[in-house]
Design an enzyme around this catalytic site. Structure first.
Site, PDB file in Angstrom:
ATOM      1  N   TRP A  33       4.572 -37.116 -17.732  1.00 56.38           N
ATOM      2  CA  TRP A  33       4.217 -38.090 -16.826  1.00 56.38           C
ATOM      3  C   TRP A  33       6.199 -37.900 -16.528  1.00 56.38           C
ATOM      4  O   TRP A  33       5.850 -37.632 -14.405  1.00 56.38           O
ATOM      5  CB  TRP A  33       4.559 -39.203 -16.856  1.00 56.38           C
ATOM      6  N   ASP A  87       9.330 -45.257 -12.803  1.00 54.37           N
ATOM      7  CA  ASP A  87       8.173 -45.380 -13.839  1.00 54.37           C
ATOM      8  C   ASP A  87       7.960 -45.991 -14.706  1.00 54.37           C
ATOM      9  O   ASP A  87       8.250 -45.635 -16.146  1.00 54.37           O
ATOM     10  CB  ASP A  87       7.299 -43.820 -13.890  1.00 54.37           C
ATOM     11  N   LYS A 116      -1.789 -50.670 -19.193  1.00 52.52           N
ATOM     12  CA  LYS A 116      -0.429 -50.612 -20.519  1.00 52.52           C
ATOM     13  C   LYS A 116      -0.395 -51.723 -21.030  1.00 52.52           C
ATOM     14  O   LYS A 116      -0.540 -52.607 -21.949  1.00 52.52           O
ATOM     15  CB  LYS A 116      -0.081 -49.614 -21.175  1.00 52.52           C
TER      16      LYS A 116
END
Lengths: 358, 358
Positions: free
Chosen positions: A103, A172, A196
């Site tokens: 990511w 993030d 999530k």
């Protein structure tokens, strides 16, 4: 109704059963409003109350002052990878990125459209099996911001600390949001795809500090300018997703907020890592200091055994344990909403599996 | 469970009750998978089947060949206003826009970041009370595309025809998508925020013809490049929203597809406009040729009566009838999922209201 399995999906991930039962109760009619929440205007009193409640929960949980904007945007973290440098990277300027997984790598790539995304540290050469130690970081005091990914879903690593930098942090936090406290003073922007730890796919929580917002590039395309959304409710938000996020946040407050869930999560992670470390049958893939409390990755003695492990687990009602293809092996995602019973069941299964195949 | 009201919300709008009851049945466990659909990986067989079924329904309903890509994106029509010129307006080039309402005006504004959005026709001077006749349009044969909004939610107008142009059409079909056939050969791209006619807020259906896609500008930021999403499932889609869209599309096919719903919708609209036209108590705000079959806008003799009309309707279980502030008066949104019984109830209420207050 069929039985609920133990769900270890890396995302979209498990939701608290209480939240789902509340949803079930509120379809096709929410309270006495005559329709479900899915069918009402985003400018209606009902939706406004829900969204404001979700914001209030976030302020309570994270201790956010009024200098923080709370947005419910769309497009997931992947859209933020673009939107952040678009707004905050002065054209031709640079920002620092910590490269700790897939990511992070996707995030830094998008900076190149506007300036330079400098990789201040990377564990790529070690297949991202650890978080680089701060004494190896090469930070630029003129960077527009320092971006990092607090937890790496794929590789099973997590920052056990918050970075120190002279520039604002951008984080993030998608895969460990609201699982630990955040020292918000260090940050300019924090974002998290909900799917999530805090809700369904389809909404991204974006927290922006007013002083950071003020420094953004202008002009910007309307939808991608954070200022469009801090100024007013500009367009139709993902109503259902925000509605469910509000429920999850309320559930989290009922669990004792972040301190409460942190204690529960620490116990869950310890149970699982202790079992992994008990002997050599299971092997963790990550350096111990960098182990994630959200995504626990491990290997078995052979790929054949791993395939059998996943297949037989599924038959026992332990779902979605296959590791990401870039790591292989097993990944158990034990987010906030994963009950301790699921981890206990997994450890029981791991013991039995070793007895049978070890 | 409380009773369902008649819901005339302009969006997010009413959903078929059958769809909501199916959802209720599938929470917290979908079929025998052990979890709800909200909690599963977007790469799982279950989600893949749902998304593929939704695509297959769209191909069936619209007669889309394999040269059409079907995407489920996020950010609503507002994101498309940016993403379309970003991808398809050559830098410094121009595209034509038909300015028929608030959404068209927002769309053309975003073109200016990349080139020129030329207003080929406009009804703004008449407060958008009609669709300009094609013989007044000033089309540019060198335009990258011709953009139009097929139905204008706020002003209650709708194209009763599809534009003819020598360049590909790009259509914002958000508020009348799947309520009438589309001659897809004329188009390069068709998009629709789901929350009016085909599902919940949080997903935008984007149809792109392969030949049109090939002409896009390169390079583009990853998330905003349509090619990223036509190539593969790039990031987490709005799983719940797609799951509900699949149900609505299946419901629509059960209603006889577009021909079936078109007949139902024509009867609903005729019932309502006939009542409006019956005498001078109610006055339509739109020129007759441009009247929308989706959003029916009308006025009463005074603003006081309008306020009373809305308040008493609410008490009778007829919800969300207040017109948009830029038009005032009443707006009844009678999308595909609005049952004929709702329109009959509204007309009955209008008759009784006139008796009482006329």
């Amino acid at each position: 109704m069929s039985e609920r399995a133990f769900n270890f999906s890396a995302g979209p991930g498990v939701l608290p059963e209480e939240v789902l039962l509340e949803l079930k109760e509120e379809v096709p009619v929410f309270k006495s409003i005559g329709t479900s929440v899915i069918e009402i205007s985003h400018r209606s009193p009902t939706y406004t109350e829900i969204a404001e409640a979700a914001r209030a929960h976030l302020r309570t949980l994270l201790g956010l002052g009024e200098d923080w904007h709370i947005l419910f945007l769309q497009g997931g973290a992947s859209m933020q990878f673009h939107q952040i440098p678009l707004n905050f990277l002065p054209r031709g300027g640079s920002a620092d990125y910590l490269d700790t997984g897939a990511w992070s790598a996707k995030a830094v790539k998008e900076a190149a459209f506007f300036g330079t995304g400098k990789i201040a540290a990377s564990s790529k050469a070690d297949n991202y099996n650890h978080i680089p130690s701060p004494d190896t970081w090469s930070l630029d005091p003129n960077a527009a911001y320092l971006h990092y990914t607090s937890n790496n879903t794929i590789f099973g690593t997590q920052f056990s600390f918050e970075p120190n930098a002279s520039v604002p942090l951008v984080c993030d936090a998608s895969s460990d949001f609201l699982s630990h406290p955040i020292d918000v003073d260090r940050y300019g922007l924090i974002y998290a795809g909900a799917q999530k730890n805090i809700g369904p796919a389809g909404v991204t929580v974006v927290l922006i500090k007013e002083s950071f917002l003020q420094g953004r590039v202008q002009p910007l395309p309307t939808m991608l300018d954070y200022g469009t959304h801090t100024a007013k409710l500009f367009n139709t938000p993902p109503v259902f997703a925000v509605y469910l996020v509000e429920k999850v946040l309320r559930w989290l407050i009922g669990k004792g907020g972040i301190p409460g869930i942190q204690t529960i999560n620490a116990a869950k992670a310890k149970t699982l890592y202790d079992r992994i470390d008990a002997n050599d049958f299971y092997r963790g893939t990550v350096e111990p200091d960098s182990r994630s409390k959200m995504n626990v990755t491990f290997r078995l003695p052979s790929e054949e055994l791993e395939a059998t492990f996943i297949k037989e687990a599924q038959e026992e009602g332990l779902q979605a344990l296959k590791g990401h293809r870039s790591v292989g092996g097993i990944r158990a995602s034990i987010y906030n909403a994963c009950p301790p019973e699921a981890v206990a069941a997994l450890v029981g299964y791991m013991n039995a599996f070793e007895q049978k195949h070890g």
